[in-house]
Design an enzyme around this catalytic site. Structure first.
Site, PDB file in Angstrom:
ATOM      1  N   GLU A  46      -1.593  21.312 -12.395  1.00  0.00           N
ATOM      2  CA  GLU A  46      -1.472  21.324 -10.960  1.00  0.00           C
ATOM      3  C   GLU A  46      -1.602  20.122 -10.335  1.00  0.00           C
ATOM      4  O   GLU A  46      -0.933  19.568  -9.375  1.00  0.00           O
ATOM      5  CB  GLU A  46      -2.605  22.438 -10.629  1.00  0.00           C
ATOM      6  CG  GLU A  46      -2.647  23.913 -11.439  1.00  0.00           C
ATOM      7  CD  GLU A  46      -3.623  23.727 -12.393  1.00  0.00           C
ATOM      8  OE1 GLU A  46      -3.626  25.005 -13.028  1.00  0.00           O
ATOM      9  OE2 GLU A  46      -3.855  22.624 -13.025  1.00  0.00           O
TER      10      GLU A  46
ATOM     11  N   CYS B 108      -7.845  19.930  -8.827  1.00  0.00           N
ATOM     12  CA  CYS B 108      -6.522  20.460  -8.542  1.00  0.00           C
ATOM     13  C   CYS B 108      -6.335  20.863  -7.217  1.00  0.00           C
ATOM     14  O   CYS B 108      -5.259  20.665  -6.552  1.00  0.00           O
ATOM     15  CB  CYS B 108      -5.994  21.290  -9.765  1.00  0.00           C
ATOM     16  SG  CYS B 108      -5.792  20.353 -11.167  1.00  0.00           S
TER      17      CYS B 108
END
Length: 156
Positions: A57, A88
């Protein structure tokens, strides 16, 4: 919930499977534009350099931020095999992402991985990170959690 959400989430699972086949951790994320087109995909980038920040991510958001404006990204969705960790989620917030759909929750991931040195999971829901911000990020998940958890069987 649009039916496409589940199909697109499963695409992130496919990316996670490919990451595992390529010798790294089974995490995957895709960026989908406002029209439903898959713009970018990213598997975990821990290997080959043992990059502890190489989460799928975070790397996806870094790539997205160099290609798209925050205004455009505010209309995009990141589909990810596991809930974005605090790092993330912060990256998604900072690039201006509008929406996150995830499979496996951080709590469930922590239960699966334990205190593994390559994945010392933070049990901090991404909603808490996003709620600390100054703009809304829509979150949908966990979804298809059994399928998402199966990606990690025998790995940790």
């Amino acid at each position: 919930m649009p039916l496409d959400d589940l199909a697109l989430l499963r695409k992130s699972f496919d990316v996670a499977r490919r990451a595992l086949e390529n010798g790294t951790h089974p995490f995957g994320a895709i960026l989908v534009g406002p029209d439903g087109e898959v713009l970018l995909e990213q598997g975990n980038a821990y290997m080959p350099d043992h990059d502890m920040t190489g989460h799928a991510e975070r790397v996806l958001m870094t790539r997205a931020s160099t290609r798209y404006t925050p205004e455009f990204l505010s209309r995009c969705t990141m589909y990810t095999s596991a809930e974005p960790c605090a790092m993330c989620a912060g990256a998604a917030y900072w690039v201006g992402l509008g929406r996150v759909v995830y499979g496996l929750s951080e709590r469930s991931l922590k239960d699966l991985t334990g205190n593994h040195p390559e994945n010392p999971t933070l049990d901090l829901p991404c909603r808490i990170v996003f709620d600390a911000g100054q703009r809304k990020v829509e979150v949908l998940g966990p979804l298809l959690e059994d399928e998402a958890a199966a990606l990690h069987e025998g790995i940790w």
